[in-house]
Design an enzyme around this catalytic site. Structure first.
Site, PDB file in Angstrom:
ATOM      1  N   ASP A  99      -8.325  -3.110   2.929  1.00  7.91           N
ATOM      2  CA  ASP A  99      -7.302  -4.000   2.441  1.00  7.91           C
ATOM      3  C   ASP A  99      -7.598  -5.359   3.230  1.00  7.91           C
ATOM      4  O   ASP A  99      -6.648  -6.237   2.629  1.00  7.91           O
ATOM      5  CB  ASP A  99      -5.961  -3.503   2.988  1.00  7.91           C
ATOM      6  CG  ASP A  99      -5.831  -2.126   2.368  1.00  7.91           C
ATOM      7  OD1 ASP A  99      -5.813  -2.135   1.163  1.00  7.91           O
ATOM      8  OD2 ASP A  99      -5.525  -1.417   2.875  1.00  7.91           O
TER       9      ASP A  99
ATOM     10  N   ASP B  48      -3.571  -1.039   5.485  1.00  5.93           N
ATOM     11  CA  ASP B  48      -4.109  -0.548   6.991  1.00  5.93           C
ATOM     12  C   ASP B  48      -5.466  -0.285   7.055  1.00  5.93           C
ATOM     13  O   ASP B  48      -6.098  -0.651   8.257  1.00  5.93           O
ATOM     14  CB  ASP B  48      -3.275   0.727   7.207  1.00  5.93           C
ATOM     15  CG  ASP B  48      -3.542   1.734   6.207  1.00  5.93           C
ATOM     16  OD1 ASP B  48      -4.042   1.250   5.016  1.00  5.93           O
ATOM     17  OD2 ASP B  48      -2.980   2.633   6.284  1.00  5.93           O
TER      18      ASP B  48
ATOM     19  N   ASP C  40       0.957  -1.081   0.125  1.00  9.82           N
ATOM     20  CA  ASP C  40      -0.025  -0.114  -0.097  1.00  9.82           C
ATOM     21  C   ASP C  40       1.014   1.246   0.032  1.00  9.82           C
ATOM     22  O   ASP C  40       2.139   0.928   0.354  1.00  9.82           O
ATOM     23  CB  ASP C  40      -0.829  -0.154   1.303  1.00  9.82           C
ATOM     24  CG  ASP C  40      -1.954   1.020   1.462  1.00  9.82           C
ATOM     25  OD1 ASP C  40      -2.319   1.153   0.371  1.00  9.82           O
ATOM     26  OD2 ASP C  40      -2.120   1.515   2.353  1.00  9.82           O
TER      27      ASP C  40
END
Lengths: 1024, 293
Positions: free
Chosen positions: A718, A714, A373
């Site tokens: 996700d 986070d 990410d």
């Protein structure tokens, strides 16, 4: 197929295969239900309808009675934790898993044999073996159980966060209650800084903004209002979601969903329903257990049958069977593996990688693709001023975390003006009581860009608060989306100057429209075409870097028109907002973390592909990707090539571009093959504007290509990808609870560089586990040979069951564990990741080296050393090898108390048994002696010990420990009764020395050959 | 589908015609690995043989290196039934005791006076028969003292072919295990055997002994001594014709039709009492039951 194909964040994330799995018939229906669109319709209803639906009142709220009734009906407003296995099941799994079943069988058989013996004889020998076996299984079981419990306890700490409070209105009174007690229909109030206690339908709002990033991945705060703006409940403005944060403003709303029915709850439930595969190491160990069990059962049964054929009683045959099984099973190995993994997990925890699942330690080491990410992992998650444009020149600001970067010329008058505008036209301010903290660490109240400006000015020009005090604010027009600028009017610093200073900031093109002059080198100049073009270029350039650009301008209002005390009206603007003086541009970005480019480089040299998957815009994503090296210097995307060659994108051969920036909207039109094609042919990939289900598709695509995928993330969005990944890595600071639940590992400092440390540790432990296993197995094999010779050649038993257990669980443990502390032989981060299909923890070479030796001849240095000691003791006591062959029947005959030895002396049963047990002890000690050399050999797989050195202190301790333990077992009074081990004469310790030396020399030569001829025959046949 | 794949995989593993591989190796590969192992094992076997040879060189031909485990010599009885130390017979049933008589006959044959006088020397009684080597010069072969069968008198089986078994006065012969160099007894006091009723357990913390049942016993030679002249023993190689001294016990009026537990011990000041665990070191116990009705 089956994935959501719309741009909206649909909550459909699982594959169809879940539906097909027959064992989950009941669960399948729930899953389907969860995959459907969120069934929220309240946003389309009027407030009255909503009130009616929940029988609540828009002013008074619910009655207490009603609330209590709803609470009982719907349950508390909390996420159901994922189903946990009861503790006793976990315990039983440890107690009966792995090799334990074999050992239990052994113990039961042993006990049966004992029971039969006890029934038929008056004076049965003690049943030590069955007790010891049971103890072994129970102790190792308990040990593993506690290890596991320890690591799961870490997770508990995350769950027990401070209970959330919520402000609800019941019976017309505001009450602060536990968020768990909030029920559907409750009227709640939220303000900036609060966590939304449930899914609420907004009924009134004042400048309310919520941060939906944990749900959708969008980092920009979204405003909330009572109007329905979109059909999709996730897009509409009048619904705020459970566990998202209210950033600023206040809002009042009616609770429409609580607990698991909330959108967040549904994703969480879905995530916990996703099935994950076994970790590579679990597969390896299972594979290993299968081999060992197979061999043990095969050998055991073969010799059981052989014993029966040779005319032994079936009772004796059962005892052989147990002996062979016990000898075959490396009892201590699983405990060793657990300890090694735990040690590494602890070491990683020190480096900010918290491992939830022990096996994940190794998975990280075999990772070949990392899907990372962007926000917070690669970047600092903190807007920072990166560039400024003034005096017709771009200046670079320092974006590093520790202010070690370049600085720019701060003496220019234009800069002072720009700083003043940025400081004054800014509503952000530091929260109180942080004076000791460095500026960059201080908390700021206000939005991200204003905070960035505040910090930038505070850093370069000193206290902003003082500046604001000197220039009192008289009027202000806050930012709104129609104006696209923010404006304020201040008194000037100069007390003699009664003019007012008007400052403005906003979208550069809007600000420029309001200007007629521009400040260059402190002098106002008319804004001509040339300067306008310079402005355009600068704006384009900064925008192209993925940065958010703001324009600044000011003007000193003429005193004659606006005398002191002039009443500025901000609603009906009664002052000049045209013909201002343009000062400059400032651009902001969430800069990459300092350690990230280095870490990405390390990953690359370690053969790990780093893919960026982000919800952010492609331009920003690409800029950051270039900044951190995910797209390395000199590599171009298709678009770059097209731009360079000045041809349409469609004419560029995609094969020419190594890098690729893929937009989420393109992604959903791709077929599986095209997807594979992208993943296979581009080494440097950035996925931008991706939705949760697209993240899942990307992970699955990588896995389809055989990669072992690590995913970092986070947000709640996700979590499906985290769960699906071979190893999910959640963020400890910014991560949501749901993502932490789904992950296998948590980065406590949210820093990508920690993953690299994790990879390094994981690879090291894989290498070291190989060493531990090689070490354990080589001592395990000679334990079988005594039984074989005992049965076939009829000599007294050279090594007993108890002594075998003493080796496996006593002396071998610490040295085997100490190998986990071994340093890497070569730079493990310069190696390609291991291929899970080819590079096994226990490959056939290791097995064949270990077992090949018994299959061909019952010889190996350990066994020979042991046998030598055995023959020495018997010979020195009077039984020469020639006498021994075939002596077994008389030797084990309890009633024969005058057995003659080679010299003509006569022995009672007990006397010769003592000699036999002394032999067992000596065999045991000999194995320990050969294991000294073995552990030194196993330190390295390729290097010479002389290159590697003996710096592993734990290993040296292990050497002493095993020797001390062996001496203790042999010499401690009472051991003769407890374990039937007897004191050895000092000279017997030296019997195995030649063999110890021999294997050391042999292995050094082998490694020398491996080093001299890389890939040669020796390496192919003997490198494990 | 996967099963078929597995099957053909197995077949291919055993013999892959394409690469001419048997069990994943070509002929030359097999040859090399086998050669490697052959060399490796020959080397290992060589090393083992070498160390064994060196070890055997350190051994004395006439005396073992260690004898500490034989500090208390074992004792055994004859006749010996199969697995247990139980002598049970019926006086009315010849077959039951004839076995014992035959076993004793066989056991005592080497002690026949004719054989003993032919092979062995008549020694001076009541003193050790020492035949020490002088330095490196071995005093071999060493002579042995006669132990004539007649010493056992009533238990010699010469006059009473059935050793008293058929009349309920059985003979039990006791011998002390041979230990090289052992000199039992001290100050000319010869070691001797005494038999008595054995304490045995009948329940938890309940013991019983059969003293009243045991009756009168006679020892042959008198007092049940092992004469000092039979010691020391010099080993099978040096002292080929060694005759192990015996003691016979004859039970004259033992209680019949009941189990009688008897324990015999060696009495010598310099023989330590053996450990509790070893029931045959310096003592021997057995059960005697003579059925008459």
């Amino acid at each position: 197929m089956g994935y959501g194909r719309s741009d909206s964040y649909r909550v459909a994330t699982t594959q169809d295969k879940d539906d097909r799995s027959p064992k989950k018939k009941k669960g399948a229906k729930d899953m389907d239900d969860l995959k459907k669109e969120v069934p929220i319709t309240e946003h389309k209803m009027s407030i009255e309808e909503v009130c009616r639906k929940y029988q609540t009142d828009i002013v008074q709220g619910l009655t207490n009675a009603k609330a209590a009734e709803y609470l009982i009906r719907d349950g508390p407003n909390a996420l159901t934790p994922p189903p946990t296995t009861p503790e006793w099941v976990k315990f039983c799994r440890q107690l009966f898993g792995g090799f334990s079943v074999l050992l239990w069988t052994g113990a039961i058989l042993c006990f049966l044999a004992y029971a039969i013996q006890a029934a038929t004889e008056d004076d049965p020998a003690g049943d030590n073996v069955s007790i010891v076996l049971t103890a072994v299984v129970v102790i190792t079981g308990c040990f593993s159980y506690f290890q596991e419990a320890k690591s799961s306890k870490i997770m508990e700490s995350f769950k027990n966060m401070v209970p959330q409070q919520a402000l609800v209105i019941r019976e017309g009174e505001k009450v602060q209650i536990n968020a768990e007690e909030v029920v559907g229909g409750d009227l709640v109030e939220v303000k900036g800084g609060d966590r939304i206690p449930a899914d609420i339908r907004v009924v009134s709002a004042h400048g309310c903004k919520v941060d939906n990033s944990s749900l959708t991945g969008e980092s920009e705060p979204q405003s909330r209002s009572p109007d329905c703006t979109h059909d999709n409940p996730l897009e509409t403005r009048n619904i705020a979601f459970f566990s998202t944060n209210c950033v600023e403003g206040t809002a009042r709303g009616i609770v429409i969903c609580t607990g698991d029915n909330t959108v967040m709850g549904r994703i969480a439930t879905l995530t916990s329903g996703l099935e994950t595969g076994k970790t590579p190491i679990a597969k390896e160990i299972e594979h290993f257990i299968h081999i060992i069990t197979g061999v043990a059962v095969f050998l055991g049964l073969t010799f059981f049958i052989l014993a029966i054929v040779l005319g032994y009683s079936w009772l004796e045959a059962v005892i052989f069977l147990i002996g062979i099984i016990v000898a075959n099973v490396p009892e201590g190995l699983l405990a060793t593996v657990t300890v090694c993994l735990t040690l590494t997990a602890k070491r990683m925890a020190k480096k900010n990688c918290l491992v939830k699942n022990l096996e994940a330690v190794e998975t990280l080491g075999s990772t070949s693709t990392i899907c990372s990410d962007k926000t917070g992992t690669l970047t600092q998650n903190r807007m920072t001023v990166a560039h400024m444009w003034f005096d017709n020149q771009i200046h670079e600001a320092d974006t590093t975390e520790d202010q070690s970067g370049a600085s720019f010329d701060k003496s220019s008058i234009t800069w002072i003006s720009l700083a003043r505008v940025a400081a004054l036209c800014n509503r952000a301010q530091f929260k109180a009581g942080q004076d000791q903290l460095p500026i960059l660490k201080r908390d700021v109240a206000g939005d991200a860009s204003e905070s960035a400006l505040l910090k930038c000015i505070e850093l370069s020009c000193g206290s902003v608060r003082a500046m604001r005090d000197r220039n009192k604010k008289v009027a202000e027009i806050p930012f709104n989306s129609t104006n696209k600028y923010q404006l304020s009017v201040h008194e000037t610093e100069d007390l003699n100057d009664n003019r007012y200073l008007l400052v403005m900031k906003g979208a550069p093109e809007r600000v420029l429209e309001c200007c007629s002059t521009i400040l260059v080198q402190g002098k106002e100049q008319p804004l001509d075409e040339e300067l306008k073009e310079a402005f355009q270029n600068a704006y384009m350039e900064l925008g192209g870097l993925g940065e958010r650009v703001l324009g600044f301008c000011h003007v000193l209002l003429p005193e004659d028109q606006y005398p002191k005390g002039f009443a500025f009206d901000t609603d009906d603007v009664n002052f000049q907002t045209k013909d201002l003086c343009f000062v400059g541009l400032m651009s902001m970005i969430d800069p990459p973390r300092a350690a990230v480019p280095d870490a990405v480089g390390k990953c690359r040299s370690a053969g790990i592909k780093v893919i960026m998957v982000t919800g952010d815009h492609p331009i920003t994503a690409k800029a950051i990707a270039k900044g951190v090296g995910i797209i390395s210097e000199g590599n171009e995307t298709v678009e770059d090539i097209a731009a360079r060659l000045n041809i349409p994108v469609s004419q560029v051969n995609p094969r020419d571009a190594k890098a690729c920036v893929c937009h989420g909207t393109d992604l959903k039109d791709l077929s599986q093959d095209q997807m594979d094609d992208i993943l296979r042919n581009h080494t440097e990939i950035v996925f931008a504007r991706t939705s949760p289900q697209q993240k899942l598709i990307i992970v699955e695509g990588c896995q389809r290509l055989g990669a072992i995928v690590a995913v970092t993330g986070d947000g709640v969005n996700d979590s499906p990808a985290l769960k699906k990944a071979d190893i999910g890595v959640a963020m400890g600071i910014s991560g949501s609870d749901v993502s932490k639940q789904a992950a296998d590992m948590i980065l406590l400092d949210d820093n990508f560089a920690s993953i690299v440390t994790g990879v390094e540790e994981g690879r090291l432990i894989f290498d070291n586990l190989k060493k531990s296993i090689a070490y354990t197995l080589t001592s395990n094999i000679p334990e079988i040979t005594p039984f074989l010779l005992f049965i076939i050649v009829n000599i007294p038993l050279p090594l007993g069951t108890i002594t075998i257990l003493c080796i496996d669980l006593g002396t071998d443990m610490v040295p085997a564990i100490s190998l986990a502390y071994e340093a890497a032989e070569s730079d493990i981060m310069k190696r390609q990741p291991r291929n899970p299909f080819r590079d096994k923890l226990v490959n056939e070479r290791l097995i064949s080296i270990a077992y090949g030796q018994i299959v061909i001849v019952c010889l190996n240095p350990h066994a020979l050393g042991g046998f030598f000691a055995y023959f020495v003791i018997l010979a020195e006591n009077g039984f020469l090898p020639t006498t021994l062959v075939g002596i077994r029947l008389n030797w084990d005959d309890r009633s024969c108390n005058d057995l003659e030895d080679t010299y003509g002396q006569q022995w009672t049963y007990e006397q010769r048994k003592i000699v036999e047990f002394t032999c067992h002890t000596a065999f045991f000690v000999s194995i320990v002696v050969v294991q000294w050399a073995d552990v030194i050999i196993c330190k390295t797989r390729r290097n010479s010990v002389f290159q590697q050195g003996m710096r592993n202190k734990i290993l040296i301790f292990g050497l002493f420990e095993e020797t001390a333990l062996a001496a203790f077992l042999s010499y401690c009074p009472g051991m003769d009764v407890a374990l039937r081990m007897y004191p050895l004469k000092p000279s017997w310790w030296f019997c195995a020395f030649p063999y110890s030396f021999l294997i050391f020399v042999y292995d050094e030569v082998r490694k020398l050959l491996i080093r001299r001829n890389p890939g040669g025959w020796v390496e192919r046949e003997t490198y494990y | 589908m996967s099963k078929d794949g597995e099957k053909s995989g197995w077949k291919e593993y055993i013999w892959n015609p394409r690469t001419r591989e048997f069990m994943g190796r070509t002929a030359s590969s097999w040859g090399l690995i086998l050669l490697f192992y052959v060399v490796f094992y020959i080397f290992l076997a060589g090393l083992f043989a070498l160390t064994m040879y060196v070890m055997l060189q350190t051994l004395d031909d006439y005396k073992p290196t260690w004898q500490d485990r034989l500090a208390t010599p074992g004792m055994v009885i004859r006749p010996k039934s199969d697995e247990t130390y139980e002598i049970v017979y019926d006086t009315r049933n010849t077959e039951t005791w004839d076995l014992y008589a035959q076993a004793l006959d066989k056991f005592l044959t080497p002690y026949n006076n004719s054989l003993q006088t032919e092979k062995n020397k008549e020694c001076t009684p009541d003193e050790y028969f020492l035949q020490e080597d002088t330095g490196d010069v071995k005093n071999n072969p060493k002579r042995s003292c006669q132990f004539n069968r007649t010493i056992l008198e009533a238990c010699s089986g010469i006059n009473d072919r059935y050793y008293g078994y058929q009349i309920g006065q059985p003979c039990i012969i006791i011998k002390l295990n041979r230990v090289i160099g052992m000199l039992p007894g001290k100050d000319g006091q010869a070691p001797f055997v005494t038999c008595a009723a054995k304490k045995y357990k009948i329940g938890k913390d309940q013991w019983r002994e059969d003293t009243d049942k045991i009756g009168e016993m006679v020892y042959f030679p008198p007092n049940g001594i092992f004469n000092l002249m039979y010691y020391p023993y010099y080993g099978k190689k040096a002292q080929v014709n060694y005759s192990q001294p015996l003691v016979a016990v004859k039970f004259l009026n033992i209680t019949t039709n009941e189990d009688v537990n008897i324990e015999c011990r060696i009495n010598a000041t310099n023989i330590p009492i053996g450990s509790e665990r070893d029931k045959f070191a310096g003592r021997v116990s057995f059960k005697l039951r003579i059925n008459t009705k």
